[in-house]
Design a protein around this motif. Structure first.
Motif, PDB file in Angstrom:
ATOM      1  N   VAL A  69       0.967  -1.373   0.226  1.00  0.00           N
ATOM      2  CA  VAL A  69       0.076   0.134  -0.157  1.00  0.00           C
ATOM      3  C   VAL A  69       0.768   1.201   0.007  1.00  0.00           C
ATOM      4  N   ALA A  70       2.027   1.086   0.759  1.00  0.00           N
ATOM      5  CA  ALA A  70       2.825   2.389   0.893  1.00  0.00           C
ATOM      6  C   ALA A  70       4.057   2.542  -0.223  1.00  0.00           C
ATOM      7  N   LEU A  71       3.678   1.810  -1.320  1.00  0.00           N
ATOM      8  CA  LEU A  71       4.459   1.685  -2.712  1.00  0.00           C
ATOM      9  C   LEU A  71       5.775   1.168  -2.064  1.00  0.00           C
ATOM     10  N   ARG A  72       6.215   0.319  -1.308  1.00  0.00           N
ATOM     11  CA  ARG A  72       7.322  -0.327  -1.122  1.00  0.00           C
ATOM     12  C   ARG A  72       7.352  -1.549  -1.662  1.00  0.00           C
ATOM     13  N   GLU A 115      -6.040  12.027  -7.271  1.00  0.00           N
ATOM     14  CA  GLU A 115      -6.103  13.036  -6.534  1.00  0.00           C
ATOM     15  C   GLU A 115      -5.733  12.963  -5.102  1.00  0.00           C
ATOM     16  N   LEU A 116      -5.810  11.472  -4.944  1.00  0.00           N
ATOM     17  CA  LEU A 116      -5.900  10.998  -3.477  1.00  0.00           C
ATOM     18  C   LEU A 116      -4.481  10.743  -3.196  1.00  0.00           C
ATOM     19  N   PRO A 117      -4.008  10.874  -1.764  1.00  0.00           N
ATOM     20  CA  PRO A 117      -2.685  10.777  -1.355  1.00  0.00           C
ATOM     21  C   PRO A 117      -2.081   9.570  -1.770  1.00  0.00           C
ATOM     22  N   ALA A 118      -0.882   9.734  -2.215  1.00  0.00           N
ATOM     23  CA  ALA A 118      -0.062   8.442  -2.793  1.00  0.00           C
ATOM     24  C   ALA A 118       0.274   7.551  -1.536  1.00  0.00           C
ATOM     25  N   GLY A 119       0.203   6.443  -1.782  1.00  0.00           N
ATOM     26  CA  GLY A 119       0.685   5.298  -0.895  1.00  0.00           C
ATOM     27  C   GLY A 119      -0.394   5.122   0.035  1.00  0.00           C
ATOM     28  N   LYS A 120      -1.587   5.623   0.129  1.00  0.00           N
ATOM     29  CA  LYS A 120      -2.458   5.376   1.338  1.00  0.00           C
ATOM     30  C   LYS A 120      -3.481   4.604   1.130  1.00  0.00           C
ATOM     31  N   VAL A 121      -3.941   4.343  -0.290  1.00  0.00           N
ATOM     32  CA  VAL A 121      -5.078   3.814  -0.491  1.00  0.00           C
ATOM     33  C   VAL A 121      -4.808   2.424  -1.279  1.00  0.00           C
ATOM     34  N   ALA A 122      -5.419   1.297  -0.854  1.00  0.00           N
ATOM     35  CA  ALA A 122      -5.391   0.053  -1.401  1.00  0.00           C
ATOM     36  C   ALA A 122      -6.557  -0.122  -2.338  1.00  0.00           C
ATOM     37  N   GLY A 123      -6.335   0.125  -3.841  1.00  0.00           N
ATOM     38  CA  GLY A 123      -7.345   0.257  -4.535  1.00  0.00           C
ATOM     39  C   GLY A 123      -7.633  -1.305  -5.113  1.00  0.00           C
TER      40      GLY A 123
END
Lengths: 418, 211
Positions: free
Chosen positions: A20-23, A326-334
């Motif tokens: 989710v945090a893009l790591r 537009e949503l904050p990066a690395g915070k949402v699990a789409g």
């Protein structure tokens, strides 16, 4: 030495959070968002049993989680059929009710609130719900429409509480409705007890739960639940201000509920099934006016409270990717249904992880090799960032072939170790 | 004048459209012409839907305006129905599935586009499709479904139509949100669609006309 349940639990949480945090994680996990009838059918139980026998249903989900090598355990997406029965629910049909035993439950979409009732609803949403909506969705609650119920604030004193409230509660139609509600509560209590027991068992074995109970977007609360697609569509043209008023009301309620659920369940992952915002269901102008603003505020409020919004984007959300950016990066699990993968990668690849998207048709009618090929394509597409979680489009489809569900795991092991 | 009504409907100006219909009738306009102009609007909305300039709300709202206009025109039309000339389509949501939103939109647009549509409703058993094919001799059969259980239901319906010896007489399309080429192949249908545009295209192709 193999890792303990506690270690596995921690590793799996970490893997989910990293993605989710893009790591980049160590490998691609299989994370079914939800499971309805699949596990029961795999075990040879009927659709009807799945809705009524709660311990057996949850045990089936537990066994499927272990057998099919899921990294997190799915949310159960069936509700207590004995709860429906206690209330005489008419808003759903289910096996054991009106439907035959060999078919799943289905929602009956209708205008449960009429267009000319908006003002009444907005002026007194609680009273309207009790007096008008409850009797329309449940035959055993019709008493609430048969006996005039004064506003509750009327009874904010001992005098009226006893002398109005007492006789009111004694009226046979009201008594019947209240008893039905209590019977429903008992049924649902047993259902949640089975849920909690299985959840604890799976947690001890090292499986966190993917997501907690659903938070429905404000527009869908009005469209799906109260006005129907047809009704809410007309409202966009004929009653836009009242529709927006109802959406606003639902937004406040859903944000409150989401924050409460995070507290109650201890699971920060909030499942948000999105329906009517999909491409084709409205124009961009309508999306920007009626769907997106309240949805975005809901997502931001969940993030603010330390939660992880997990929107399930049902339908084709390709035309809406620019809004999601537009949503904050690395915070949402789409979690995606039918989106264009390449377009997602292009527009959102550095902002949001990618979850789901293995087609229903492949899972239910394809061959394991087709599923593996599809997963391979996904893994190759996301191999640079590794921000991918495997699942079908809305969790494990009820009628998925077990060998195809197993193919998700096999493909993850074969192609998804970085 | 003639374009005015069409434009009002296409642009979802409902009150204006209804007022125009009344003033056209008061001015002695031929009600059949008024109806044709309203239908032109729906055709235009269908075209815009195809190229993603219009969406489901416009189709639903356009259909609603159209219905009200037809109601208004009824006493003036004196039973003179508009001839259907594009062939018959039998359509229904397959056994076990009760979803109808997508099917209803397809039914409405097929009807407006000149097809004779026989809507069998939801949770339709194979036998009912077969009886309807025997009685109405359609060129096209549409099998709709939203749930994954519909895949097997569609497949067994297609098989039952074949067993009844009717498979060669009809083209079968499967439709609904989860439909795709895989579902078409699995069920043994002749075409598939996720939206009304695809349904219109298939029907036109199979009845030898333009979409």
């Amino acid at each position: 030495m193999s890792p303990t349940g506690e270690e596995l639990y921690r590793q799996r949480e970490q893997r989910f959070n990293d993605i989710v945090a893009l790591r980049k994680p160590d490998r691609v996990p299989v994370v079914p968002l939800a499971c309805g009838y699949f596990a029961d059918l795999w075990k040879g139980h009927s659709y009807k049993e799945a809705g009524y026998n709660h311990p057996q249903h949850y045990a089936a989900i537990r066994d499927a989680t272990i057998e099919f090598g899921w990294d997190l355990s799915p949310m159960n997406s069936l509700f207590a059929a004995d709860g429906y029965e206690a209330l005489g629910i008419t808003q759903l049909r289910w096996p054991g009710g009106e439907l035959p035993d060999d078919t799943g439950f289905q929602f009956v979409e209708d205008e449960y609130m009429l267009a000319d009732e908006y003002d009444e609803f907005l002026a007194d949403p609680n009273g309207f719900t009790v007096r008008k909506i409850f009797p329309r969705i449940a035959t055993n609650l019709e008493g609430f429409a048969q006996v005039p119920i004064p506003p509750l604030y009327f009874m904010a004193n001992t005098y009226y509480l006893l002398n109005v409230g007492g006789p009111l509660l004694g009226a046979p139609p009201i008594r019947k409705a209240l008893e039905s509600l209590l019977a429903m509560s008992d049924a649902v209590g047993a259902y949640f007890a089975a849920d909690a027991a299985t959840g604890a068992e799976l947690a001890a074995l090292g499986y966190p739960r993917a997501v907690a109970a659903p938070i429905i977007p404000p527009f869908d609360m009005v469209s799906d639940m109260l006005r129907s697609l047809r009704g809410s569509t007309m409202d966009m043209y004929r009653h836009p201000e009242q529709l927006l008023g109802a959406i606003d009301l639902m937004e406040k309620a859903q944000i409150g509920l989401a924050l409460m659920l995070i507290q109650l369940t201890g699971n920060p992952r909030v499942f948000i099934p999105m329906h009517r915002g999909a491409g084709g269901f409205m124009s961009e102008e309508q999306f920007e006016k009626f769907y997106w603003p309240s949805f975005k505020r809901l997502v931001l409020a969940i993030i603010e409270a330390g939660g992880v919004p997990c929107p399930l984007l049902e339908g084709d959300y390709t035309p809406r990717l620019k809004y999601l950016a537009e949503l904050p990066a690395g915070k949402v699990a789409g979690h995606f249904d039918k989106v264009d993968r390449l377009k997602f990668k292009e527009v959102l690849g550095d902002k949001m992880c990618f979850w789901g998207n293995v087609p229903l048709s492949l899972m239910c009618t394809g061959k394991p090799q087709q599923v593996k090929d599809d997963v391979k394509e996904l893994i190759e597409l996301f191999s640079d960032t590794g921000t991918l979680m495997l699942d079908s489009v809305t969790g494990i489809p009820d009628e998925a072939r077990p060998e195809n569900v197993m193919a998700l795991r096999e493909a993850a092991d074969e192609y998804g170790v970085f | 004048m003639s374009q005015e009504l069409t434009d009002a409907i296409v642009e979802m100006r409902e009150d204006e459209a209804m007022a125009l219909v009344k003033s056209m009738l008061d001015g002695g306009a031929d009600p059949t012409t008024v109806l044709e102009q309203a239908k032109d609007a729906m055709t235009e909305l269908g075209r815009r839907f195809e190229c993603e300039e219009a969406f489901i709300p416009e189709l639903i709202m356009g259909g609603e305006i159209m219905k009200n206009i037809a109601e208004e025109l009824k006493p003036h039309l004196k039973g003179a129905g508009v001839a259907k000339k594009r062939g018959t389509v039998v359509i229904g949501t397959v056994h076990g599935d009760i979803h109808d939103i997508g099917k209803d939109i397809v039914v409405m647009m097929l009807d407006i586009n000149g097809y004779e549509v026989l809507d069998l409703g939801v949770d339709v058993p194979a036998e009912q499709f077969i009886a309807a094919i025997r009685k109405n001799r359609p060129r096209v059969v549409g099998l709709s479904g939203l749930l994954t259980l519909a895949f097997d239901s569609m497949k067994s319906t297609v098989e039952a139509i074949a067993t009844a010896g009717l498979r060669d007489q009809v083209k079968i399309m499967v439709g609904g949100a989860p439909a795709d080429k895989q579902v078409q192949d699995y069920t043994g249908a002749d075409g598939w669609g996720n939206d009304v545009g695809q349904a219109l295209k298939l029907c036109a192709e199979w009845t030898g006309g333009e979409a």
